[in-house]
Design a protein around this motif. Structure first.
Motif, short mmCIF file in Angstrom:
data_model
loop_
_atom_site.label_atom_id
_atom_site.label_comp_id
_atom_site.label_asym_id
_atom_site.label_seq_id
_atom_site.Cartn_x
_atom_site.Cartn_y
_atom_site.Cartn_z
N ILE A 1 25.87 61.27 46.46
CA ILE A 1 26.69 60.50 45.54
C ILE A 1 28.09 60.38 46.13
CG2 ILE A 1 27.71 60.44 43.23
CD1 ILE A 1 25.20 62.01 42.29
N LEU A 2 28.59 59.15 46.18
CA LEU A 2 29.92 58.87 46.72
C LEU A 2 30.97 58.72 45.63
CD1 LEU A 2 28.92 56.16 49.35
CD2 LEU A 2 29.23 58.61 49.73
N GLY A 3 30.56 58.24 44.48
CA GLY A 3 31.49 57.99 43.39
C GLY A 3 30.80 57.25 42.28
N TRP A 4 31.60 56.76 41.35
CA TRP A 4 31.05 56.07 40.19
C TRP A 4 32.04 55.03 39.68
CZ3 TRP A 4 33.86 56.33 35.69
CH2 TRP A 4 34.85 57.31 35.65
N TYR A 5 31.51 54.06 38.98
CA TYR A 5 32.29 53.05 38.26
C TYR A 5 31.71 52.95 36.86
CZ TYR A 5 34.68 50.93 42.27
OH TYR A 5 35.49 50.69 43.35
N LEU A 6 32.56 52.70 35.90
CA LEU A 6 32.12 52.38 34.55
C LEU A 6 32.51 50.93 34.29
CD1 LEU A 6 30.89 53.33 31.86
CD2 LEU A 6 33.22 53.95 31.16
N VAL A 7 31.52 50.11 33.94
CA VAL A 7 31.78 48.70 33.65
C VAL A 7 31.26 48.39 32.25
CG1 VAL A 7 31.66 48.02 36.09
CG2 VAL A 7 29.62 47.86 34.67
N GLU A 8 31.82 47.36 31.66
CA GLU A 8 31.33 46.89 30.36
C GLU A 8 31.01 45.42 30.49
OE1 GLU A 8 32.39 47.18 25.63
OE2 GLU A 8 33.75 48.08 27.09
N VAL A 9 29.73 45.12 30.40
CA VAL A 9 29.24 43.75 30.53
C VAL A 9 28.24 43.47 29.40
CG1 VAL A 9 29.58 43.66 33.04
CG2 VAL A 9 27.43 44.52 32.14
N ASP A 10 27.78 42.23 29.30
CA ASP A 10 26.90 41.85 28.20
C ASP A 10 25.49 42.42 28.28
OD1 ASP A 10 28.90 40.39 26.94
OD2 ASP A 10 28.36 38.53 27.98
N ASN A 11 24.98 42.57 29.53
CA ASN A 11 23.58 42.99 29.65
C ASN A 11 23.31 43.53 31.06
OD1 ASN A 11 23.07 40.65 31.37
ND2 ASN A 11 23.08 39.45 29.48
N LEU A 12 22.10 44.04 31.25
CA LEU A 12 21.72 44.61 32.54
C LEU A 12 21.76 43.56 33.65
CD1 LEU A 12 20.70 46.96 34.26
CD2 LEU A 12 18.37 46.40 33.50
N ASP A 13 21.36 42.34 33.38
CA ASP A 13 21.40 41.30 34.42
C ASP A 13 22.81 41.11 34.96
OD1 ASP A 13 18.67 40.81 34.28
OD2 ASP A 13 18.89 39.17 32.85
N GLU A 14 23.80 41.12 34.08
CA GLU A 14 25.19 40.99 34.52
C GLU A 14 25.63 42.22 35.30
OE1 GLU A 14 29.60 39.80 32.83
OE2 GLU A 14 27.90 39.78 31.45
N ALA A 15 25.19 43.41 34.87
CA ALA A 15 25.51 44.63 35.61
C ALA A 15 24.93 44.57 37.03
CB ALA A 15 24.98 45.86 34.87
N ILE A 16 23.71 44.09 37.15
CA ILE A 16 23.07 43.95 38.46
C ILE A 16 23.85 42.98 39.33
CG2 ILE A 16 21.00 43.11 39.65
CD1 ILE A 16 19.40 44.24 37.20
N LYS A 17 24.29 41.89 38.75
CA LYS A 17 25.07 40.89 39.51
C LYS A 17 26.32 41.54 40.09
CE LYS A 17 28.01 38.09 37.67
NZ LYS A 17 28.76 37.12 36.89
N TRP A 18 27.05 42.31 39.26
CA TRP A 18 28.28 42.95 39.73
C TRP A 18 27.98 44.05 40.75
CZ3 TRP A 18 33.16 41.50 39.47
CH2 TRP A 18 33.50 40.49 38.57
N ALA A 19 26.93 44.83 40.53
CA ALA A 19 26.58 45.90 41.47
C ALA A 19 26.21 45.33 42.84
CB ALA A 19 25.45 46.75 40.91
N SER A 20 25.51 44.21 42.84
CA SER A 20 25.07 43.63 44.12
C SER A 20 26.23 43.09 44.94
CB SER A 20 24.04 42.53 43.88
OG SER A 20 24.64 41.42 43.24
N LYS A 21 27.38 42.85 44.30
CA LYS A 21 28.57 42.37 45.02
C LYS A 21 29.41 43.50 45.61
CE LYS A 21 29.35 38.33 42.06
NZ LYS A 21 30.33 37.71 41.15
N MET A 22 29.12 44.74 45.22
CA MET A 22 29.93 45.86 45.72
C MET A 22 29.73 46.01 47.23
SD MET A 22 29.98 48.82 42.89
CE MET A 22 31.69 49.23 43.11
N PRO A 23 30.79 46.32 47.96
CA PRO A 23 30.69 46.43 49.42
C PRO A 23 29.61 47.41 49.90
CG PRO A 23 32.98 46.34 48.78
CD PRO A 23 32.19 46.44 47.50
#
Length: 114
Positions: free
Chosen positions: A78-100
């Protein structure tokens, strides 16, 4: 809905700290953080120290046992963590896939509802 992104990677998969490649990688995280803040989804996050710095707490019967190092032998850490607030899992996946970490193929992000 809140989601926790748990960042994991094999040690050494990311660029060497302080190298030019690492500086570019860090700048990509800065850009991701800015985009997430501008979108209003970023709620928190931190890097964590490497597994060698960990202390694991277990209870055996009535006795608390402390162990140095990680709780399990794994190839990824484990390197770290982020807490995000989005409408649904699909949006969370979209944001996670953009992480470097993911975008550059250095590791993965485990997404958990919070």
């Amino acid at each position: 809905m809140k989601y926790t992104f748990i960042l994991v990677a094999t040690p050494g998969a990311e660029p060497a700290y302080g190298s030019d490649e690492w500086k570019n990688y860090a700048a990509e995280y800065g850009a991701w953080n800015e985009q997430a803040a501008k979108a209003g989804i970023h709620r928190g996050g931190e890097p964590v120290q490497p597994p060698e710095r960990a202390t694991t707490v277990r209870k055996e019967g009535d006795e608390v046992k402390l162990h140095d190092g990680p709780f399990a032998e794994t190839k990824e850490v484990i390197l770290g963590w982020y807490l995000v607030e989005v409408d649904n899992l699909d949006e969370a996946i979209k944001w996670a896939s953009k992480m470097p970490l993911v975008d550059n193929g250095f590791g993965a992000i485990e997404i958990r509802p919070s």
